[in-house]
Design an enzyme around this catalytic site. Structure first.
Site, short mmCIF file in Angstrom:
data_model
loop_
_atom_site.label_atom_id
_atom_site.label_comp_id
_atom_site.label_asym_id
_atom_site.label_seq_id
_atom_site.Cartn_x
_atom_site.Cartn_y
_atom_site.Cartn_z
N GLU A 16 0.87 -1.20 0.02
CA GLU A 16 0.03 -0.05 0.01
C GLU A 16 1.05 1.27 0.18
OE1 GLU A 16 -3.58 -1.87 2.77
OE2 GLU A 16 -2.01 -0.95 3.65
N ASP B 24 -8.00 -4.84 8.35
CA ASP B 24 -7.45 -3.69 7.83
C ASP B 24 -7.26 -3.60 6.16
OD1 ASP B 24 -5.53 -5.45 7.70
OD2 ASP B 24 -3.88 -4.05 8.76
#
Length: 351
Positions: A63, A234
């Site tokens: 990410e 998450d």
């Protein structure tokens, strides 16, 4: 504004961050980052925000997490690969940059694996300060991996929690956590199941690593007045709470709703399921917990603003420290990038 001399970039590798944490004390570092988080979340509208850009694979996720307040810009590169531990590799590794908006020049480059653990713990405890019952004294930690000690220390430092109930599917992880908590002078008990561990606890933190739609907590485990700190869910396809818990609760708080609806516990719920952003509690726009018997949930997925706060704290705390790296070309004439190349007189070879 930066000058030519600033192109020697301050760099904080893992060893430098570890020395800083040891010198300052991990509890003081967490408290300092929590203060920075509080200040930055209170000026939430000033930030240019977006969900993180994620590259998913069956093994994990990579990410990029950007954010800016118009003066500084930061980003974090972070991965999450639960199977890494089988190969002796960390589940999570990260680094980040803090830069000037006015010039685009980076102010510092830092590892963020350790700092992410600190800021995640600081964020959990900061949220609990405003959402958990003020008389909370007992915490259950479900998932006893790499971030669990930081979570325990944050709740001890910021909320005065002294009693910890522990459970992990891997007994070795719990044994590791117990050893480290004992070094900190904190009391802990290991339990054979999640249900046993959460019984009688005021706060429950779930921080598991497996990338799956797991059901770590079920409705039968929830007691009146609990505060649930759901940290492990998450990314898409990764959750920890039974959706019935969220439906029954109705008091769900998040960092940044557009991201949490994709990645957090909210991904299990309808698109119009109500959730409140935490900055609204700090600003007074939402009252937060409204009754002692109420169950509150902080659906924490980690947001770029938290890394901005951690890097800002680092810049202030470690000013003049760190190593230097000539990462950027120092040009006598900013328009002559080609002239920076160490070419010999025989330029014909480059044609």
């Amino acid at each position: 504004m930066s000058s030519l001399a600033s192109l020697s970039l301050p760099v904080f590798p893992a060893a430098a961050i570890a020395r800083l944490i040891a010198a300052e004390g991990p509890g003081e570092c967490i408290a300092g980052i929590a203060r920075q988080l509080d200040a930055d979340f209170r000026r939430w509208p000033q930030f240019d925000k977006s969900p993180r850009a994620a590259c998913h694979s069956p093994e994990g996720v990579i990410e990029l997490m950007p954010v800016s307040d118009g003066v500084h810009y930061s980003f974090k590169y972070v991965n999450g690969h639960p199977k890494n531990q089988r190969h002796g590799l960390p589940t999570v590794l990260a680094f980040g940059v803090l830069a000037e908006v006015a010039t685009g020049l980076p102010c510092l480059l830092a590892e963020l694996t350790l700092l992410t653990a600190l800021r995640t713990a600081a964020m959990s405890a900061l949220a609990a300060q405003h959402l958990a019952r003020p008389d909370s004294r007992r915490l259950a930690l479900i998932g006893n991996g790499a971030q669990s000690e930081f979570q325990a220390l944050a709740f001890h430092r910021l909320l005065g929690i002294r009693e910890f109930h522990l459970h992990d599917l891997d007994p070795a992880a719990t044994a590791k956590l117990q050893r480290n908590l004992a070094r900190l002078g904190l009391t802990s008990r290991a339990f054979a199941s999640t249900a046993e561990a959460v019984r009688g606890c005021d706060i429950v933190t779930t921080i598991t690593a497996d990338k799956s739609n797991a059901t770590i907590l079920t409705p039968a485990m929830i007691e009146p007045g609990m505060h649930l700190n759901a940290v492990g869910g998450d990314c898409p396809g990764k959750t920890e709470l039974a959706p019935e818990i969220l439906a029954a609760c109705g008091q769900v708080f998040v960092e940044y709703a557009p991201q949490t609806r994709i990645e957090g516990e909210l991904q299990q719920m309808p698109a119009d399921f109500p959730a409140h952003e935490f900055w609204q509690v700090l600003s007074g726009a939402h009252p937060g917990r409204q009754a002692a018997e109420e169950v509150t949930i902080f659906d924490s997925v980690g947001f770029a603003l938290e890394d901005f706060s951690a890097l800002s704290w680092l810049q202030e705390t470690a000013a003049g420290q760190g190593e230097t790296l000539g990462l950027l070309p120092q040009l006598a004439d900013p328009r002559d990038l080609f002239g920076y190349l160490p070419l010999s007189a025989g330029l014909a070879r480059a044609a």
